[in-house]
Motif scaffolding. Sequence first.
Motif, mmCIF file in Angstrom:
data_model
loop_
_atom_site.group_PDB
_atom_site.id
_atom_site.type_symbol
_atom_site.label_atom_id
_atom_site.label_comp_id
_atom_site.label_asym_id
_atom_site.label_seq_id
_atom_site.Cartn_x
_atom_site.Cartn_y
_atom_site.Cartn_z
ATOM 1 N N SER A 228 0.790 -1.129 -0.178
ATOM 2 C CA SER A 228 -0.034 -0.161 -0.080
ATOM 3 C C SER A 228 0.752 1.307 -0.272
ATOM 4 N N ARG A 229 0.384 2.555 -0.606
ATOM 5 C CA ARG A 229 1.108 3.731 -0.625
ATOM 6 C C ARG A 229 2.632 3.574 -1.152
ATOM 7 N N PHE A 231 3.999 4.802 -3.284
ATOM 8 C CA PHE A 231 4.467 5.843 -4.010
ATOM 9 C C PHE A 231 5.332 6.781 -2.796
ATOM 10 N N SER A 232 5.325 6.281 -1.527
ATOM 11 C CA SER A 232 5.841 6.993 -0.566
ATOM 12 C C SER A 232 6.861 6.271 0.060
ATOM 13 N N GLU A 234 7.670 6.743 3.164
ATOM 14 C CA GLU A 234 7.552 6.716 4.595
ATOM 15 C C GLU A 234 6.467 5.456 5.099
ATOM 16 N N GLN A 235 6.745 4.822 6.229
ATOM 17 C CA GLN A 235 5.889 3.896 6.706
ATOM 18 C C GLN A 235 4.554 4.304 6.703
ATOM 19 N N PRO A 236 3.624 3.560 5.996
ATOM 20 C CA PRO A 236 2.106 4.030 6.127
ATOM 21 C C PRO A 236 1.962 3.823 7.624
ATOM 22 N N ASP A 238 -1.627 3.421 8.153
ATOM 23 C CA ASP A 238 -2.963 2.606 8.169
ATOM 24 C C ASP A 238 -2.591 1.137 8.915
ATOM 25 N N ASP A 241 -1.688 -2.658 7.554
ATOM 26 C CA ASP A 241 -0.592 -2.635 7.030
ATOM 27 C C ASP A 241 0.675 -2.413 7.578
ATOM 28 N N CYS A 242 0.565 -1.052 8.463
ATOM 29 C CA CYS A 242 2.026 -0.904 8.994
ATOM 30 C C CYS A 242 2.749 -1.745 9.825
#
Length: 382
Positions: A228-229, A231-232, A234-236, A238, A241-242
């Motif tokens: 997930s995410r 594109f970033s 940084e650790q999400p 959410d 997932d995190c």
Amino acid sequence: MIYLDNAATAFPKAPGVARAMADCIEHAAGAAGRSFGAFGAGPARIIFETRRRLSELLGWDDPSDIALTSGATYSLNLALYGSLRPGDHVVTTSLEHNSVCRPLTHLRSQGVEVTRVPCPGGRSPDPEAFRTALRPETRLIAMVHASNVSGAILPLREVAQLAKEANVPLLLDASQTAGALPISLRDEKPHLLAFTGHKSLLGPPGTGGLLVAPSLDVAPLCRGGTGSRGFSDEQPTDRPDCFESGTPNLPGIAGLGASTQFLLDQGVANLRAQETRLIDGLLAELRAIPNVVTYGPERAEERTGLVSLNVGDLDPAEVGLRLERDYGIITRCGFHCAPWAHESLGTLHRGAVRLSVSPFTTQEEIDQAARALAEIAASCTR
Ligand SMILES: Cc1ncc(COP(=O)(O)O)c(C=O)c1O
């Protein structure tokens, strides 16, 4: 072979586990959350379904509060390192497994203070002792739900209540109880619950999870790709997932889903009643053997499906060896990765022999184990 080492890892696993794992390897292509269309949907469905079944089994409303991990050791490390900082204080018990003792001993060297509630004789502690141990800087209560050495079931309801009153999160190590005791977290509500898949959940090794209440701030232990995410860098934040970086153990999760479904179908309360009957009979048979000492709570209702014992002055390793070599009975002898618990039992100088059952253990197997121990005990008095 008579397998009585289920507290270490269940054998056999639940029916359907091996099939689910093989099916997953043969048919569920793609990486969950990382592939599109039918390719990604199969793995995502397996993960979703396993999480849903686990939350049903634990009596927890939202499956997405359950992070899937490699087992209780990872989950407990995540909970402890994710919650505690230098200067914090944690209350724990004298029956913890090394997956709590060792992180806490390390955290102590980083400035975390630890108070251990005593559990004399390996029995359940007085809930009031937790209240007395609390300080203004207490940030966590970490309690094993049942000891893997004495089998003692600890007072979840009372400790959860006093944790709530004191506004201190409760971390429950349910490694020996998830799937073995009927648990309804809607009533008791620990803030963190760690479990492993390969013991009383009757699933494969390398699986487990950590339930994290949504209100609680817990830092991830490990950072990386979550699907997930992307594109970033940084650790999400959410959940879950995190807490689940890295490609998941899909065959293991499929196997855990199958074993959890088996437990839901059988009913944990029914299996618990069956195991309690076996342990009740085993305790009675063992107590009638001169020279055998059993440890922990008196009554089978106060313990999970295990009994630890010693025979006269014999080294537990010798008892374990004789049980296996002469009778084909597999047990676990030594210290069970729980030095604090053995200190509580008074067996830190020698260890003990542990016999532990599963839903597949029969009365005949229990009777054979008791007869074998009677013969070993008789031979050492001659
Ligand atoms: C009480 C308890 N906590 C934690 C663990 C660790 O479980 P795992 O090795 O599956 O991570 C065990 C395993 O023996 C246990 O009995």
